[in-house]
Every structure is written in structure tokens, then in C-alpha cells.
Design a protein around this motif. Structure first.
Motif, PDB file in Angstrom:
ATOM      1  N   UNK B  20       0.909  -1.292  -0.008  1.00 50.68           N
ATOM      2  CA  UNK B  20      -0.024   0.041   0.189  1.00 50.68           C
ATOM      3  C   UNK B  20       1.048   1.235  -0.131  1.00 50.68           C
ATOM      4  N   UNK B  21       0.090   2.353  -0.127  1.00 50.20           N
ATOM      5  CA  UNK B  21       0.789   3.460  -0.325  1.00 50.20           C
ATOM      6  C   UNK B  21       1.737   3.857   1.153  1.00 50.20           C
ATOM      7  N   UNK B  22       0.971   3.692   2.324  1.00 51.71           N
ATOM      8  CA  UNK B  22       1.506   3.885   3.490  1.00 51.71           C
ATOM      9  C   UNK B  22       2.912   3.224   3.627  1.00 51.71           C
ATOM     10  N   UNK B  23       2.984   1.724   3.212  1.00 51.03           N
ATOM     11  CA  UNK B  23       4.146   1.080   3.256  1.00 51.03           C
ATOM     12  C   UNK B  23       5.373   1.557   2.280  1.00 51.03           C
ATOM     13  N   UNK B  24       4.878   2.007   1.356  1.00 49.30           N
ATOM     14  CA  UNK B  24       5.734   2.414   0.472  1.00 49.30           C
ATOM     15  C   UNK B  24       6.442   3.863   0.672  1.00 49.30           C
ATOM     16  N   UNK B  37      10.225   4.716  -6.785  1.00 52.35           N
ATOM     17  CA  UNK B  37       9.903   4.185  -8.324  1.00 52.35           C
ATOM     18  C   UNK B  37       8.536   3.840  -8.428  1.00 52.35           C
ATOM     19  N   UNK B  38       8.114   2.918  -7.458  1.00 55.36           N
ATOM     20  CA  UNK B  38       6.797   2.482  -7.408  1.00 55.36           C
ATOM     21  C   UNK B  38       5.719   3.477  -7.355  1.00 55.36           C
ATOM     22  N   UNK B  39       6.025   4.320  -6.417  1.00 57.06           N
ATOM     23  CA  UNK B  39       4.958   5.373  -6.124  1.00 57.06           C
ATOM     24  C   UNK B  39       5.012   6.520  -7.485  1.00 57.06           C
ATOM     25  N   UNK B  40       6.305   6.542  -7.981  1.00 56.47           N
ATOM     26  CA  UNK B  40       6.311   7.387  -9.278  1.00 56.47           C
ATOM     27  C   UNK B  40       5.439   6.792 -10.274  1.00 56.47           C
ATOM     28  N   UNK B  42       2.963   4.581  -9.908  1.00 58.96           N
ATOM     29  CA  UNK B  42       1.607   4.785  -9.496  1.00 58.96           C
ATOM     30  C   UNK B  42       0.796   6.145  -9.820  1.00 58.96           C
ATOM     31  N   UNK B  43       1.534   7.132  -9.364  1.00 54.48           N
ATOM     32  CA  UNK B  43       0.841   8.592  -9.468  1.00 54.48           C
ATOM     33  C   UNK B  43       1.417   9.550 -10.646  1.00 54.48           C
ATOM     34  N   UNK B  48       0.476  14.107 -13.639  1.00 52.23           N
ATOM     35  CA  UNK B  48       0.862  15.029 -14.944  1.00 52.23           C
ATOM     36  C   UNK B  48      -0.495  15.541 -15.176  1.00 52.23           C
ATOM     37  N   UNK B  49      -1.538  14.446 -15.329  1.00 56.16           N
ATOM     38  CA  UNK B  49      -2.857  14.852 -15.766  1.00 56.16           C
ATOM     39  C   UNK B  49      -3.541  16.097 -14.969  1.00 56.16           C
TER      40      UNK B  49
END
Lengths: 141, 197
Positions: B20-24, B37-40, B42-43, B48-49
Motif C-alpha cells: 500500500x502507499x503507507x508501506x511505500x 519508483x513504485x510511487x512514481x 502509480x501517480x 501530470x494529468x
């Protein structure tokens, strides 16, 4: 209550954010008002339109690399990497400063050339004449 | 030996993808670069949008999103998790976009937004996405951002209030106004399209 007042509540109702008593009044109105029912349905479709707008967008393939490069730059220098849009005006200012410096240096590097002697009888402008008056050459001698 | 290292890297990648995001965020704070990199990944698109719809220009949007991710990266050890990671990221993106607009002292050039989108569609048929993009560009930025956070990113009213630093009541009334404005512009665009045909 008129439709205009109910319409203002549709958004909160759609998200389940309307208090129960007001939601009940709105539902009673919706049962007999086809205009507000259609409006509620259309409002519910806005999300699809907006997501469709985002699907039109393409993120550059090297975006992640650029972010990671910028992060590496930060780790090394403790400063954010200069954005390209900041670089452009800086480059223009640097170019102008370079041009001015070059021009001044060129001007200073030129050997002093005394003015060419004027033909006899011609008037000269005295270089340091306090009154700014024109002194004929023979009088200066 | 190399095989074992590759195996470990793959195992870590799988674990991060399932986290999950909290763990990341916690893994980032511990200095595991793969977590960022994983958060990058995901988001990336959301950041950018959001910036693109606010600024109307892809180059500026990517610059802003890049800066937002770097700020997140720098501040992540101090992130206490009071808000969701996404809320925090959107707040940074929004503030950077508003700052960027203020700095340039100009509103989005509607023609600049419309031209490239129309050029992408040489047949001249306006899709839902193109039309929605044009309508968003016509809306006031305060209404646009709230609509995007709710309809595109799916944030709750509370998260929007947190991201934009607004009272809950303002979020409620502004979102209602944003939806009604979108609907009005949408209907006008459809009517004008019908008249042209």
C-alpha cells in the motif's frame, strides 16, 4: 422550493454528502420533477467525460528518467535541478551580459588615435574648453 | 551470484507492487529507492494529468509534476501520514500550478489548448475527451481543480479540503458550482455543434 434551489443540492446528493432530512426532501422532489432527475443523471456522467479528457493525454516516455535524474541532482547538490523554462531567460540575460562585456573590452583594447590634423584655416572643437567654445587652431598655438 | 541478486530484485519489485502507499512511503523514508519508483509509477499519470488540466500545456505540466515528485522525495522522511500520500501529492501539484499561473500572470491560452487537441483529430470529430478538455480549460481554475480532484482522482470532500486547504462547506458549494458550470458549458457546446451541422 423551486428547481433552482434543489439543483444546488444535486452535487452533494450525488456524493452522499447531503444531510438525511434534506436528502429526503430532494428525493420527494425528484420523484415528481423529470428535469431535476435528468440533471442528476447528467451530473453523474461528468466523471466519465473528465476521465475521457485525461485519456487523451500522453505522458512523455522519459518522464520517470527525468524525475529520477532531478532527484539525483538534488541528492548531490541539495538544490532542485534548474527547470528548462528557467534556463531560457537566464541564457538570454547571460548572452546580453557577454555581448556588453565583449563590446566594452573591444572598445578599451583599441589604441588611442589622435584626431587627424584639420586643413589649415579650419576650425577645431577644443577637447577641454571649459566654455565649450570653438577655438581656431592658430589661436591655440 | 548474479542470478541470486536478480531474483532478490524481482522479489522486492513484486513486494513493492503489492504494498500500500503507507508501506511505500515508509520504505522511501528508510532509503529504498525502488519504493519511490513504485510511487512514481502509480501517480505519474495522475500528477501530470492534474497539472495538464490546470495549466493547459503538457511541457509545463510535466515540469510541475517533476518538481512535485522531487519535493515529495525530499520531504518524505518528515511525512507523518496525517493525510493520504495522494492527497499530499495533489496538494503540492495544485500549489505549484497555482504558483506557476500567478508567476506568469496569465490565464490559460484557450486557443493554445484547443489547437493541438484539434490537430490530433484531423477528421474534425470532437470526442467526449476533447470536448471535456476544452470545457475544463474554459472554467475558472478554482472550479476546475476541485472538479478534477473529485471526478478524476476520486478524492473525498475531506481529502479535497485537506489538499486545497479549504473549509468543508466551501468544498461542497464550490464542487456544486463546478458541476453546474461544466453542465452548462457542455450543453452550450452541444447546441452550438448542432447549429453548425
Amino acid at each position: 422550493m423551486t428547481c433552482i434551489l434543489f439543483e444546488r443540492q444535486l452535487s452533494s446528493y450525488l456524493d452522499g454528502e447531503l444531510p438525511a432530512a434534506r436528502a429526503a426532501r430532494l428525493e420527494a422532489h425528484l420523484r415528481r420533477c423529470p428535469h431535476c432527475r435528468a440533471e442528476l443523471e447528467a451530473m453523474g456522467g461528468i466523471a466519465d467525460h473528465i476521465r475521457a479528457a485525461s485519456r487523451e493525454m500522453q505522458v512523455s516516455q522519459d518522464f520517470d528518467q527525468r524525475v529520477l535524474r532531478a532527484m539525483g541532482y538534488w541528492q548531490v547538490t541539495g538544490r532542485p535541478i534548474a527547470q528548462p523554462r528557467m534556463l531560457k531567460p537566464l541564457l538570454v540575460v547571460a548572452a546580453i551580459l557577454l555581448a556588453i562585456t565583449g563590446a566594452v573590452r573591444y572598445y578599451l583594447s583599441q589604441p588611442y588615435r589622435p584626431p587627424m590634423p584639420a586643413p589649415r584655416g579650419a576650425a577645431l572643437v577644443a577637447p577641454a574648453s571649459p566654455g565649450g567654445t570653438v577655438v581656431p587652431e592658430r589661436e591655440r598655438r | 551470484m548474479e542470478e541470486a541478486v536478480r531474483h532478490d530484485a524481482l522479489a522486492l519489485e513484486r513486494r513493492l507492487a503489492a504494498a500500500g502507499d503507507v508501506e511505500l512511503v515508509a520504505a522511501c523514508a528508510e532509503g529504498i529507492p525502488e519504493a519511490f519508483r513504485e510511487l512514481l509509477s502509480r501517480y505519474r499519470r495522475s500528477a501530470v494529468g492534474l497539472a495538464y488540466q490546470m495549466l493547459g500545456n503538457m511541457e509545463d505540466a510535466e515540469d510541475v509534476a517533476q518538481e512535485a515528485f522531487v519535493r515529495v522525495f525530499v520531504a518524505i522522511p518528515r511525512f507523518r501520514g496525517q493525510a493520504a500520500f495522494s492527497t499530499w501529492l495533489y496538494r503540492i501539484v495544485t500549489n505549484l500550478c497555482l504558483g506557476d499561473r500567478r508567476r506568469r500572470r496569465r490565464t490559460v491560452d484557450l486557443e493554445a489548448v484547443r489547437e493541438p487537441r484539434a490537430a490530433d483529430n484531423p477528421a474534425g470529430c470532437v470526442t467526449d475527451g476533447l470536448l471535456a478538455g476544452q470545457i475544463l480549460a474554459e472554467m475558472a481554475v478554482e472550479l476546475r481543480v476541485i472538479l478534477l480532484l473529485r471526478e478524476q482522482e476520486g478524492l473525498s470532500y475531506r481529502d479535497i479540503a485537506e489538499a486545497l486547504d479549504l473549509p468543508l462547506g466551501t468544498v461542497r458549494s464550490r464542487l456544486s458550482k463546478a458541476r453546474m458550470t461544466f453542465r452548462r458549458l457542455w450543453n452550450e457546446a452541444l447546441q452550438s455543434g448542432e447549429e453548425q451541422q
